[in-house]
Design a protein around this motif. Structure first.
Motif, PDB file in Angstrom:
ATOM      1  N   ASN A   1       0.847  -1.195   0.000  1.00 31.89           N
ATOM      2  CA  ASN A   1       0.000   0.000   0.000  1.00 31.89           C
ATOM      3  C   ASN A   1       0.878   1.239   0.000  1.00 31.89           C
ATOM      4  N   SER A   2       0.659   2.099  -0.963  1.00 27.49           N
ATOM      5  CA  SER A   2       1.393   3.355  -1.038  1.00 27.49           C
ATOM      6  C   SER A   2       0.387   4.471  -1.287  1.00 27.49           C
ATOM      7  N   VAL A   3       0.389   5.447  -0.392  1.00 26.42           N
ATOM      8  CA  VAL A   3      -0.591   6.524  -0.469  1.00 26.42           C
ATOM      9  C   VAL A   3       0.119   7.853  -0.259  1.00 26.42           C
ATOM     10  N   VAL A   4      -0.164   8.817  -1.141  1.00 25.15           N
ATOM     11  CA  VAL A   4       0.279  10.190  -0.923  1.00 25.15           C
ATOM     12  C   VAL A   4      -0.941  10.970  -0.456  1.00 25.15           C
ATOM     13  N   ASN A   5      -0.885  11.421   0.792  1.00 25.66           N
ATOM     14  CA  ASN A   5      -1.959  12.236   1.348  1.00 25.66           C
ATOM     15  C   ASN A   5      -1.663  13.697   1.023  1.00 25.66           C
ATOM     16  N   VAL A   6      -2.685  14.406   0.568  1.00 23.06           N
ATOM     17  CA  VAL A   6      -2.538  15.794   0.145  1.00 23.06           C
ATOM     18  C   VAL A   6      -3.312  16.678   1.123  1.00 23.06           C
ATOM     19  N   TYR A   7      -2.661  17.756   1.564  1.00 26.17           N
ATOM     20  CA  TYR A   7      -3.268  18.692   2.517  1.00 26.17           C
ATOM     21  C   TYR A   7      -3.085  20.125   2.027  1.00 26.17           C
ATOM     22  N   ASN A   8      -4.046  20.967   2.349  1.00 32.49           N
ATOM     23  CA  ASN A   8      -3.839  22.406   2.266  1.00 32.49           C
ATOM     24  C   ASN A   8      -3.288  22.819   3.612  1.00 32.49           C
ATOM     25  N   CYS A   9      -2.283  23.677   3.600  1.00 34.94           N
ATOM     26  CA  CYS A   9      -1.649  24.104   4.842  1.00 34.94           C
ATOM     27  C   CYS A   9      -1.639  25.629   4.920  1.00 34.94           C
ATOM     28  N   GLN A  10      -2.193  26.139   5.973  1.00 38.70           N
ATOM     29  CA  GLN A  10      -2.160  27.572   6.272  1.00 38.70           C
ATOM     30  C   GLN A  10      -1.527  27.690   7.647  1.00 38.70           C
ATOM     31  N   ILE A  11      -0.259  28.106   7.699  1.00 39.92           N
ATOM     32  CA  ILE A  11       0.451  28.169   8.977  1.00 39.92           C
ATOM     33  C   ILE A  11      -0.040  29.347   9.795  1.00 39.92           C
ATOM     34  N   ASP A  12      -0.493  29.060  10.989  1.00 39.01           N
ATOM     35  CA  ASP A  12      -0.973  30.059  11.939  1.00 39.01           C
ATOM     36  C   ASP A  12       0.224  30.869  12.433  1.00 39.01           C
ATOM     37  N   THR A  13       0.170  32.174  12.250  1.00 40.99           N
ATOM     38  CA  THR A  13       1.304  33.031  12.607  1.00 40.99           C
ATOM     39  C   THR A  13       1.527  33.125  14.111  1.00 40.99           C
ATOM     40  N   SER A  14       0.582  32.653  14.911  1.00 37.95           N
ATOM     41  CA  SER A  14       0.782  32.684  16.364  1.00 37.95           C
ATOM     42  C   SER A  14       1.600  31.490  16.860  1.00 37.95           C
TER      43      SER A  14
END
Length: 156
Positions: free
Chosen positions: A48-61
């Motif tokens: 099993n090989s899976v690439v999980n994709v995420y949107n990332c918005q880094i919290d500046t705090s």
């Protein structure tokens, strides 16, 4: 920004991995901005090989450490983390010590090579990148988009 995590399963709700502290940036959930690198991570798993994709918005705090290119500071941080020392960052961003660099780091830690010798040897064959999400708060920066499954035919 879109980021990727290579795995053997679909991961909609990431968790901090705490049982293996000897990673470059300590405990955490590791991702990258380089999709091909995530594919290589995923393809370590035979069935099993899976690439999980995420949107990332880094919290500046959040407390974030971004190393940029490898440096003495990066090397010292990796050595400390691989020795099990903890840090207080929520997110750590920087180059990854791939298999070859990993061996050089171990040689440096063992005293088999000097810091200067490490830098002569530590030339990357291709760019590497990792983002370690090291706190529960940091995981809130991630929004699952999709899981891309790698079939046996794509393994080359």
């Amino acid at each position: 920004m879109e980021i990727y995590h290579g795995s053997y399963i679909k991961i909609e709700s990431p968790k901090i991995i705490t049982d293996v502290y000897t990673k470059d940036f300590g405990v955490g959930f590791y991702c990258t901005i380089i999709k091909e690198q995530a594919r290589r991570w995923a393809m370590r798993y035979k069935d099993n090989s899976v690439v999980n994709v995420y949107n990332c918005q880094i919290d500046t705090s959040l407390f974030v450490k971004d190393f940029g290119p490898i440096s003495d500071e990066w090397l010292d941080f990796v050595v400390d983390c691989r020795a099990g020392k903890s840090h207080s960052y929520d997110i750590v961003i920087g180059a990854m010590a791939d298999d070859q660099i990993y061996n050089y780091v171990n040689d440096y830690i063992a005293g088999n090579i000097s810091r200067e010798q490490f830098w002569v040897l530590a030339k990357f064959k291709y760019p590497t990148h990792q983002i370690a999400f090291c706190s529960q708060e940091s995981l809130k920066c991630l929004k699952f988009v999709k899981a891309e499954y790698i079939s046996n035919g794509e393994r080359g």
